[in-house]
Design a protein around this motif. Structure first.
Motif, PDB file in Angstrom:
ATOM      1  N   ILE A   1      79.252  23.870  68.055  1.00  0.00           N
ATOM      2  CA  ILE A   1      80.534  23.209  68.299  1.00  0.00           C
ATOM      3  C   ILE A   1      80.500  22.468  69.625  1.00  0.00           C
ATOM      4  CG2 ILE A   1      82.967  23.646  68.820  1.00  0.00           C
ATOM      5  CD1 ILE A   1      82.938  25.806  66.733  1.00  0.00           C
TER       6      ILE A   1
ATOM      7  N   ILE B   1      78.811  19.274  69.189  1.00  0.00           N
ATOM      8  CA  ILE B   1      79.632  18.288  68.480  1.00  0.00           C
ATOM      9  C   ILE B   1      80.634  17.651  69.435  1.00  0.00           C
ATOM     10  CG2 ILE B   1      81.395  18.011  66.697  1.00  0.00           C
ATOM     11  CD1 ILE B   1      80.007  20.288  65.196  1.00  0.00           C
ATOM     12  N   VAL B   2      81.273  18.498  70.243  1.00  0.00           N
ATOM     13  CA  VAL B   2      82.291  17.989  71.158  1.00  0.00           C
ATOM     14  C   VAL B   2      81.691  17.068  72.205  1.00  0.00           C
ATOM     15  CG1 VAL B   2      83.937  18.682  72.935  1.00  0.00           C
ATOM     16  CG2 VAL B   2      83.819  19.946  70.784  1.00  0.00           C
TER      17      VAL B   2
ATOM     18  N   GLY C   1      77.758  13.236  67.021  1.00  0.00           N
ATOM     19  CA  GLY C   1      78.141  14.352  66.177  1.00  0.00           C
ATOM     20  C   GLY C   1      76.993  15.252  65.760  1.00  0.00           C
TER      21      GLY C   1
ATOM     22  N   GLN D   1      77.259  16.100  61.619  1.00  0.00           N
ATOM     23  CA  GLN D   1      77.782  14.813  61.187  1.00  0.00           C
ATOM     24  C   GLN D   1      76.948  14.265  60.032  1.00  0.00           C
ATOM     25  OE1 GLN D   1      77.438  11.630  63.971  1.00  0.00           O
ATOM     26  NE2 GLN D   1      78.793  10.276  62.839  1.00  0.00           N
TER      27      GLN D   1
ATOM     28  N   MET E   1      82.183  11.349  62.574  1.00  0.00           N
ATOM     29  CA  MET E   1      83.004  12.283  63.339  1.00  0.00           C
ATOM     30  C   MET E   1      83.615  11.576  64.538  1.00  0.00           C
ATOM     31  SD  MET E   1      82.000  16.013  64.831  1.00  0.00           S
ATOM     32  CE  MET E   1      81.664  16.596  63.181  1.00  0.00           C
TER      33      MET E   1
ATOM     34  N   ASP F   1      86.879  11.463  67.694  1.00  0.00           N
ATOM     35  CA  ASP F   1      87.409  12.360  68.732  1.00  0.00           C
ATOM     36  C   ASP F   1      88.448  13.335  68.173  1.00  0.00           C
ATOM     37  OD1 ASP F   1      85.789  11.210  70.618  1.00  0.00           O
ATOM     38  OD2 ASP F   1      87.323   9.825  71.382  1.00  0.00           O
TER      39      ASP F   1
ATOM     40  N   THR G   1      88.564  14.655  65.161  1.00  0.00           N
ATOM     41  CA  THR G   1      87.869  15.723  64.445  1.00  0.00           C
ATOM     42  C   THR G   1      87.260  16.721  65.421  1.00  0.00           C
ATOM     43  OG1 THR G   1      87.306  14.070  62.768  1.00  0.00           O
ATOM     44  CG2 THR G   1      86.188  16.186  62.638  1.00  0.00           C
ATOM     45  N   LYS G   2      86.645  16.213  66.484  1.00  0.00           N
ATOM     46  CA  LYS G   2      86.076  17.098  67.508  1.00  0.00           C
ATOM     47  C   LYS G   2      87.159  17.959  68.151  1.00  0.00           C
ATOM     48  CE  LYS G   2      82.502  13.687  68.675  1.00  0.00           C
ATOM     49  NZ  LYS G   2      82.008  12.769  69.729  1.00  0.00           N
TER      50      LYS G   2
ATOM     51  N   GLN H   1      87.447  22.059  68.248  1.00  0.00           N
ATOM     52  CA  GLN H   1      87.542  22.788  69.510  1.00  0.00           C
ATOM     53  C   GLN H   1      88.759  23.710  69.517  1.00  0.00           C
ATOM     54  OE1 GLN H   1      85.236  22.698  72.309  1.00  0.00           O
ATOM     55  NE2 GLN H   1      86.443  24.588  72.406  1.00  0.00           N
TER      56      GLN H   1
END
Length: 329
Positions: A43, A46-47, A52, A56, A80, A82, A84-85, A89
């Motif tokens: 995670i 990803i963030v 991604g 992704q 992906m 912002d 979605t991120k 989170q």
């Protein structure tokens, strides 16, 4: 010790044992196994990673060459963003609220034999869904940020989280929902609730109708699509359909899962094959043609055991065929 005291003592011991069990399970998942080091690192990547990462590629991957030729130019690649991120989170953060998650797990265990999971989630204000972001919604409909229309209808709107993404583009926002706790959430957001048997009989026409992950959870999906077709503004009205792939219809009634009255079986082992067959065997048969299609993850907030849950979605924008075109199909 009287009988009432014995029952109370037994109940307290059961509750303590239940919470001890949950804590031990959580410890297993937060130790050397999947949950903590791997998933949290994933995670975080990803963030922080602009593209991604590996998820992704998996969640949004499509092989357009495997789509039927008429569908290939209609597919567009999503990625992906912002929003979605941020959802991922928030889900990870909420999953770490230990005592809240213990309470949620306890209530869910007690109520699940007689209450639907949707209603339990609504009562606990948990389990929010994420289908698409504001930017992804605009990309689907090919609209600008200042585009406005009169009426939106979100069928099976749940807690209204996805409705909020679409609502700023419409002067009036309508919704349907069967779960009483979810209806309460929709009322709080000031959406106009319509009965599940009245929205298509009112004579009101809608500029956009969204049917997100509902076709596989309703009793008569083909009739639902026919009702939607009659309820769209002629010529300009559009339907947004999200369908979980592979398509596996089941209905949740109370705490039970049952097969729908009209069971639609979609052939195909891959995402692309299922999209091909949904288009031919479902949408065309009830008078719709595909205007756009993309692949998106269908995300749900997690719980004590997982930061989030994810399914594969095929998201379509459909327009009604003219009667002559429909007869030709």
């Amino acid at each position: 010790m009287c009988h009432l005291q014995l029952r109370t003592l037994f109940f307290v011991a059961w509750v303590l044992g239940y919470f001890t069990f949950l804590l031990s399970v959580r410890r297993m998942f937060t130790g050397k196994h999947v949950r903590s080091p791997l998933v949290r690192t994933l995670i975080a990547s990803i963030v922080n990673d602009g593209d991604g990462g590996a998820l992704q590629q998996e969640w949004y991957r499509c092989c357009p060459d495997q789509l039927r030729e008429p569908l290939r130019p209609l597919f567009f690649q999503s990625d992906m963003d912002d929003a979605t991120k941020a959802f991922l989170q928030r889900s990870a953060d909420k999953s770490g609220w230990l005592f809240t998650q213990l309470y949620h797990s306890f209530v869910s265990t007690v109520l699940s034999p007689v209450v639907s999971r949707t209603s339990i989630n609504g009562f606990l204000s948990r389990g929010s869904m994420f289908v698409y972001s504001t930017n992804q919604f605009r990309q689907l409909l090919r609209i600008s940020p200042d585009w406005r229309a009169d009426r939106l209808l979100d069928l099976g709107a749940g807690d209204g989280g996805v409705t909020q993404v679409m609502a700023p583009h419409f002067r009036e926002v309508y919704a349907t929902e069967v779960s009483p706790p979810m209806k309460w959430h929709l009322h709080r957001k000031n959406y106009k609730l319509l009965g599940i048997d009245e929205w298509h009989a009112s004579g009101v026409k809608f500029d956009v109708i969204s049917c997100l992950n509902l076709l596989d959870r309703c009793d008569d999906p083909l009739q639902l699509l026919r009702d939607i077709r009659r309820s769209l503004v002629p010529k300009t009205g559009r339907l947004i359909v999200a369908a979980v792939v592979p398509f596996q219809p089941w209905m949740e009634i109370g705490g039970r899962w049952e097969r729908p009255k009209e069971y639609v079986k979609i052939k195909g082992k891959t995402w692309e094959e299922q999209v091909n067959n949904l288009t031919n065997e479902v949408f065309h048969k009830v008078g719709f043609e595909v205007e756009a299609v993309t692949r998106l993850p269908y995300l749900c907030e997690g719980d004590l055991y997982k930061e989030y849950y994810v399914l594969d979605d095929a998201v379509f924008v459909l327009k009604a065929l003219d009667d002559g075109d429909e007869n030709a199909q």
